[in-house]
Design an enzyme around this catalytic site. Sequence first.
Site, mmCIF file in Angstrom:
data_model
loop_
_atom_site.group_PDB
_atom_site.id
_atom_site.type_symbol
_atom_site.label_atom_id
_atom_site.label_comp_id
_atom_site.label_asym_id
_atom_site.label_seq_id
_atom_site.Cartn_x
_atom_site.Cartn_y
_atom_site.Cartn_z
ATOM 1 C CE LYS A 48 -3.114 -2.405 3.127
ATOM 2 N NZ LYS A 48 -3.444 -2.516 4.564
ATOM 3 N N GLY A 49 2.123 1.086 0.405
ATOM 4 C CA GLY A 49 2.993 2.237 0.652
ATOM 5 C C GLY A 49 3.110 3.227 -0.487
ATOM 6 C CG ASP A 107 14.598 -0.845 5.348
ATOM 7 O OD1 ASP A 107 14.834 0.161 6.024
ATOM 8 O OD2 ASP A 107 14.659 -1.994 5.805
ATOM 9 C CE LYS A 135 14.502 3.595 7.293
ATOM 10 N NZ LYS A 135 13.778 2.717 8.246
ATOM 11 C CG PHE A 156 10.124 2.845 11.735
ATOM 12 C CD1 PHE A 156 10.542 1.689 11.083
ATOM 13 C CD2 PHE A 156 8.793 3.219 11.646
ATOM 14 C CE1 PHE A 156 9.633 0.923 10.359
ATOM 15 C CE2 PHE A 156 7.880 2.456 10.929
ATOM 16 C CZ PHE A 156 8.296 1.306 10.284
ATOM 17 C CG ASP A 163 2.491 1.114 7.618
ATOM 18 O OD1 ASP A 163 3.313 0.929 6.683
ATOM 19 O OD2 ASP A 163 2.115 0.201 8.368
ATOM 20 N NE ARG A 169 -0.495 2.036 4.783
ATOM 21 C CZ ARG A 169 0.553 1.262 4.544
ATOM 22 N NH1 ARG A 169 1.577 1.725 3.879
ATOM 23 N NH2 ARG A 169 0.567 0.013 4.953
#
Length: 181
Positions: A48-49, A107, A135, A156, A163, A169
């Site tokens: 969903k990001g 990430d 990141k 984070f 989220d 989000r």
Amino acid sequence: MKNKLIDHPDIESILINQEQIAEKVTELGEQITNDYQGLKPIVIPILKGAAIFSTDLLRAMSIDVDLDYIDVSSYNGTTSTHDIKINRDIDIDVTNRDVILIDEIIDTGFTLEWASKFLLGKGAKSVKTAVFVDKSEKRENNFSPDYVGFQVPDKFIVGYGMDFNQRFRHLPVIAIIKTNK
Ligand code: IMP
Ligand code: MG
């Protein structure tokens, strides 16, 4: 009008503000537009990001595209796992097509490496990747995305699609969250 969620006590600080986001999205959209002149790529945001970043990025791209979505998960709480599960597959045929995969953050790199191979395996002619934030300190493979908005520290972060256990989000900025709660 200011989104009051930004003042939530769980938010530690703002890392990237709305103006910086807008400016960078415009830049990335122009870059992609230049690189895909005369082509009609398939844009595939990873749900969903990437839902939020991709709607902005698509509107900053002045080329014709097809759009589909894939939903994969590899993530729980604040630690990445390497197991990737398809929750929703694409339904467009990628055979011999140029694909632009979009995620909001890279990430460890496992999600994008896996998704790129998955689409090449389905016959895509090319797969390029666009992420809003990288990141890179956390990378566990050699994957490097083709389009990157910002480098971010190993903290984070939430907002602009990211989220923390499904919260924050839709924050219009990218913020560092207090994860010790
Ligand atoms: P990778 O497979 O480790 O590159 O992870 C990519 C996915 O991890 C992203 O699509 C996010 O869902 C999630 N992720 C990694 N770091 C963060 C973070 O700081 N905040 C929120 N989600 C994150
Ligand atoms: Mg994600």
